[in-house]
Every structure is written in C-alpha cells, then in structure tokens.
Design a protein around this motif. Structure first.
Motif, short mmCIF file in Angstrom:
data_model
loop_
_atom_site.label_atom_id
_atom_site.label_comp_id
_atom_site.label_asym_id
_atom_site.label_seq_id
_atom_site.Cartn_x
_atom_site.Cartn_y
_atom_site.Cartn_z
N THR A 27 -19.21 7.27 -15.46
CA THR A 27 -19.19 6.71 -16.81
C THR A 27 -18.87 5.22 -16.80
OG1 THR A 27 -16.87 7.35 -17.00
CG2 THR A 27 -18.50 8.89 -17.87
N TRP B 75 -8.81 14.26 -21.46
CA TRP B 75 -9.34 14.81 -22.70
C TRP B 75 -10.87 14.91 -22.64
CZ3 TRP B 75 -4.96 11.95 -22.47
CH2 TRP B 75 -3.82 12.48 -23.11
N TRP B 76 -11.51 13.86 -22.13
CA TRP B 76 -12.96 13.90 -21.99
C TRP B 76 -13.39 15.03 -21.06
CZ3 TRP B 76 -16.97 10.86 -24.03
CH2 TRP B 76 -16.58 9.84 -24.90
N GLN B 77 -12.68 15.18 -19.95
CA GLN B 77 -13.08 16.20 -18.97
C GLN B 77 -12.91 17.61 -19.53
OE1 GLN B 77 -10.70 15.23 -15.58
NE2 GLN B 77 -11.82 13.35 -15.13
N VAL C 12 -14.39 6.09 -22.07
CA VAL C 12 -13.42 7.00 -21.47
C VAL C 12 -12.04 6.38 -21.44
CG1 VAL C 12 -12.83 8.26 -19.38
CG2 VAL C 12 -15.19 8.18 -20.15
N PHE D 273 -15.64 18.19 -22.34
CA PHE D 273 -16.99 18.42 -21.83
C PHE D 273 -17.05 19.63 -20.91
CE2 PHE D 273 -18.10 14.19 -23.37
CZ PHE D 273 -19.36 14.45 -23.87
N TRP E 180 -21.04 15.87 -18.83
CA TRP E 180 -19.97 16.57 -18.13
C TRP E 180 -19.87 16.10 -16.68
CZ3 TRP E 180 -20.01 22.42 -16.53
CH2 TRP E 180 -18.73 22.79 -16.10
N SER F 292 -8.40 8.03 -21.34
CA SER F 292 -8.45 9.39 -21.87
C SER F 292 -9.30 10.31 -21.02
CB SER F 292 -9.01 9.36 -23.31
OG SER F 292 -8.26 8.50 -24.13
N GLU F 293 -9.33 10.06 -19.69
CA GLU F 293 -10.16 10.90 -18.84
C GLU F 293 -9.87 12.39 -18.98
OE1 GLU F 293 -8.17 8.44 -17.52
OE2 GLU F 293 -9.20 7.42 -15.87
N PRO G 101 -9.61 16.68 -28.35
CA PRO G 101 -8.99 15.36 -28.57
C PRO G 101 -7.70 15.41 -29.38
CG PRO G 101 -11.36 15.24 -28.91
CD PRO G 101 -11.02 16.68 -28.77
N THR H 50 -18.33 12.55 -16.51
CA THR H 50 -16.88 12.48 -16.69
C THR H 50 -16.14 13.00 -15.47
OG1 THR H 50 -16.87 14.66 -17.77
CG2 THR H 50 -17.06 12.72 -19.18
N LEU I 107 -19.46 4.91 -21.43
CA LEU I 107 -18.78 5.87 -22.27
C LEU I 107 -17.35 5.38 -22.47
CD1 LEU I 107 -19.69 9.54 -21.21
CD2 LEU I 107 -20.26 8.38 -23.32
#
Length: 548
Positions: free
Chosen positions: A209, A224-226, A218, A229, A201, A221-222, A273, A204, A216
């Motif tokens: 990353t 969505w990842w943020q 990423v 997490f 977490w 798609s930052e 996602p 991101t 990772l």
C-alpha cells in the motif's frame, strides 16, 4: 475530373511522405546513450528510531559468529511484520521503518525493513532486531542475515511474487468488468468486486500500500485495515466457494446460512474501525475460526455434490485446496512456510481468483449458448427449420444494403403453394405439414445458403437471390417450380399434385427500400395465380400478357 485530380495529389503526398521518412531513417544517427532523471542532493529518507517507540518493541539479539565478525558487508532484513515499527541495528547503525511506508526504507530493500553494514573485523556486537507485538499471535517475523547479494535477491523475489499477485487480481477485475459490459450479468460485477477486495487485502498484508508511493491511507492504522480486509476477504472467499459448491438450488437452509454468514463478515469488516486495539486480536481469532469451519463445511458439501453427479463443484474443491492448506498451522508444514507465509497466502488467493475466473468464463459460455439458442428459436420456423418472417425480412434488408453499396444485382422470389387449403381438407393437416417441409427442402436445393429460403407464414415462402440478375432469377425459380412438382414423392403420396405460383422481382434504381422489391414480387405472384397457377411470373411481365 475533380476526383481524378484529388487522387493524383494524394498519391504524390504519400510518395513525398515516404521519401521523407526514408531520409530520416537513413541519415539520422542514433544517440550513443539515453540519459534520464537529474542529479539530486536529497539524502536517504531514513526515519530515526524514537525512544518511546523502542520501549514498546519486542527485541531480540542475534549474536555475532564465534570468531567475531569477518569485516565483510552484512545484510539484515526483517519480513512479515504486518503492523507497527521495525528496528534493525548493528553497533551504532540503527534504522527503523514500517512495512506500509516505503519512504522510510532502505532503497535496497522492498519487501522488508533492511540494513547493510560492514562491522569491523573481530567485533562481537550483536544484531538487534525489534518489532511491534503482532496482532495475530502466530504471525511471527522472519529475520534474514547474510551477504548483501543473496539477501537482496530474496527480497526482490518476494517483491516480484507480491506485485505479480496484485497485478493478476487487478487484471481479472478489469476482465470481469469488460465481461459485464458485454453480457450484462451481475455475476461479472460480483467477481470484479471479489478481485478488488482480495487485492486490497493482499496489499494491506504485504505492505505494498506504500509502494512506490502511498496509495491507501493506512498510516498508523495497519491493524485495523488488516482485520477489516480480512473480514471482507473471508466474505469474498466464502461467497465464491458457496457459488461453486453445488448448494445453489439445493439445501435452502444451508444456502440461507451461507448468505447470512457472508453478510455478517461484511458487517464485522465495516465495524472494525470502531473497535479498540485490544479487541482486534480476539476478533481476528474469531474470524479465522468462523472461516475455517465454513471452508471445511463447504468443501464437504462440494464433495457431496460431486458424488451426486454435479461436476461443477469440482471448481470449488480446486479453489478450496490451497485455502485449506493455508489454514494449517505453519509449524506443521515447515520453516519455509513460516518464512514465506505472505507469499503463500497471496498465491493461494491468486489461485482462487483464477479458478473463479475459469468458472465465470464457463458461465459466460453457457450464457452465450443460451442466447444463441434463444435467438435461433426466435428466428426459426419450428415446422420447416427455415428462417421465419422476422429473420427473413432482416436478411432482406442486409442484402438490399449490400447490393446498394456494391451495385450487384439482387432478385427475390415469392412462392405460394397452390390450393394448399384443399390439400389440408383432403389429406389432413399432417400431410399438409409434410408438404410444407418438402417444399422447403425443394427450395433449398437451388440456393447457396440456407438462410436464403424463408417461410413467410402459412403456405408462403420467400427466396433471396443476391448477386442474381432478372434472367438468372427466372431460370433459378423455374428450376424450383419443377422441384416442387416432384415433392409429392417426398411426402409419400404419389397421387398428390403439388404446384406453386412464383413471383419474381429484381432490384431497380427506383426501389427506395426492400419493401418495394418485396411488394413487386408479391404482385407478380398474384398475377401468376390469376394466370392459371403453377408458373413463374416476374415483375416486368404485364398482366394482359399473362392472362393471354
């Protein structure tokens, strides 16, 4: 002779190796310097700003000083843009980059997208900065402008804080895994998962990353990842606070609600996602709201638990304090909190993990104390407090192995209280129990270690005498016999005559295992009984001699 020659050759080889090493240290001159790497023709991998991307950015212009630029180098750095492109430009010099793509950034900046330019003296071109609209509305970017040295030093400080927090989380995760290997407790695995989740977490959020290489996937798609997490991180935080807040074992309904809340957060993180970009902002806002309400509720429960005497909930308050502070609006704290929001979030999460590691260590200490207590109960005779048969045989095996390795003598004595059934029948079982306790105390006075006296069961005792030969064992056991005879005074019954038949045995080359030694001592004890009781007989005494 063979072993002597080998020892001589070994000593000569060691001397030659020492002389060779000394000659190398004395005669080898150290190099003047160490050169690493190689020259390169690669250019700085700065990515150009695409026009279609620039059209989507929120842009601001920072005007030049009142008298125009001074002609000295100027550094501009942009922090806290958590997703999307960042543009920094002055005059004809324009750079673009992402926080999660270290390959596209100026090598002088590690925590933000930066630019160093030297505007001509007197010019008034403004600094242009653009960024992708944030998914989280109040997480606004920070722009720093000034001399290259102070701006880059601040950038380095941010990098140090961010990497240190990630390193601490990773170290705590490995520590928890090692604890699980040693204790086989599920809590250690849960803590390791919490550490890894919060570490990802943080990565991101702070862009690491992609540092020093992307580790990772990423990419673009930052957001969505943020958000994903964030959900996982909130679940880890709530689980940790719940486990320390004092509601475990109390308030079943509240405990059930917290469990389902944690599962719901994990489920939201798994579904993120699949969400469209437009849905990320309301989902993130809802996650913040649920988390804030839950943390406040668990903090109140922790306070109630402390008031009820559960001091363990103090850990929950200590862990929740920085989390609650981070939930406050940044403007109410000050501009510095807005500028260093990422670092403050990471420090709060790191503090949370440290407190959880402390409680985990305390839990591990309790597990060890419980295990030691259970082992003590399993190995101790409840009446006399001496080692029981199982523990005594295990110690005999260790003494046997040590005697075989060192060649030291080992003797044992097998003691049986004479006519113990008659004592129970005449004076009662309570007196019989006191007799056994008194006999055990009498035996302890003649040994070096408490574990050398074992209650084998009933009225039988075993005495281990490591390092004592046959003559010494006979003397020591005779002293024990005399002390047993005086045990009636300790029982409080002067008319009670307490005697014991003792068999002694000393380890010989023919004993293949400790059982053989114990069997010979047992046989000697029975010969002592047949010879009239209240005496010491060793395994070398012939039966005919004893009878006579």
């Amino acid at each position: 002779m063979g072993h002597t020659r080998l020892d001589t050759v070994g000593r000569r080889l060691l001397v030659l190796a020492a002389l060779l090493l000394a000659s190398i240290c004395v005669h080898a001159a150290p190099p003047a310097y160490v050169l690493g790497g190689a020259p390169t023709s690669d250019t700085t991998p700065m990515r150009s700003c695409e026009p279609d991307v620039l059209s989507t950015l929120e842009q601001v212009e920072i005007p030049a000083p009142a008298g125009g630029w001074s002609g000295t180098p100027q550094a501009i750095s942009v922090f806290n843009v958590f997703a999307g492109e960042v543009m920094v430009g002055l005059g004809d010099r324009v750079v673009c980059g992402r926080m999660h793509d270290a390959r596209t950034r100026d090598s002088r900046f590690r925590s933000g997208v930066g630019l160093v330019v030297v505007p001509p003296a007197g010019t008034r071109d403004p600094v242009r900065v653009g960024w992708t609209p944030p998914v989280k509305q109040h997480w606004i970017p920070t722009i720093r402008i000034g001399g290259p040295s102070p701006v880059q030093q601040e950038d380095t400080l941010r990098l140090v804080v961010r990497t240190a927090c990630l390193a601490i989380a990773l170290a705590l995760a490995f520590s928890a895994l090692m604890g699980f290997i040693g204790a086989r407790d599920r809590m250690f695995l849960v803590h390791a998962a919490m550490c890894v989740c919060l570490m990802l977490w943080q990565a991101t959020l702070n862009g690491l990353t992609g540092y020093p290489r992307p580790w990772l996937p990423v990419g673009d798609s930052e957001p969505w990842w943020q958000v994903a997490f964030t959900a996982f991180g909130f679940a880890a935080l709530l689980y940790g606070l719940w486990s320390q807040s004092g509601i475990v074992g109390r308030w079943p309904r509240l405990r059930l609600a917290v469990r389902w809340g944690v599962r719901l957060l994990v489920g939201v993180g798994l579904l993120v996602p699949l969400l469209p970009h437009a849905a990320l902002r309301p989902v993130w806002w809802l996650l913040d709201l649920v988390f804030l309400v839950s943390v406040i509720g668990l903090t109140a429960v922790a306070v109630l638990s402390i008031l009820r005497g559960d001091r363990r909930a103090c850990a929950a308050l200590a862990a929740a304090a920085p989390i609650l502070a981070l939930c406050l609006p940044a403007r109410s704290v000050g501009q510095w909190a807005m500028e260093f929001r990422v670092e403050l979030v990471q420090l709060g999460l790191t503090w949370f993990l440290i407190v959880m590691a402390y409680t985990l260590t305390s839990h591990f200490g309790q597990l060890r104390a419980q295990r030691d207590g259970m082992r003590q109960l399993a190995d101790t005779d409840p009446l006399t407090g001496l080692p029981n048969r199982r523990a005594g045989l295990a110690r005999l095996e260790r003494c046997y192995a040590a005697a075989r390795r060192s060649g030291a003598p080992l003797s044992v004595g097998f003691i049986d209280v004479d006519l113990f059934k008659r004592i129970n029948d005449t004076h009662g079982h309570e007196t019989g129990d006191r007799v056994l306790v008194a006999v055990g105390e009498a035996l302890l006075t003649e040994v070096r270690h408490r574990n050398d006296v074992v209650r084998m069961g009933g009225e039988e005792f075993l005495v281990l005498l490591p390092g004592v030969d046959a003559a010494g064992a006979r003397t020591r056991l005779e002293a024990m016999r005399l002390r047993i005879a005086d045990a009636g005074k300790a029982v409080g019954a002067d008319a009670l005559q307490i005697t014991a038949s003792i068999g002694a045995a000393t380890l010989t080359a023919g004993d293949d295992d400790p059982v053989a030694l114990l069997r010979r001592a047992d046989d000697a004890m029975y010969r002592a009984k047949h010879a009239g009781r209240n005496r010491v007989v060793d395994d070398r005494t012939q039966a005919a001699t004893v009878t006579a």
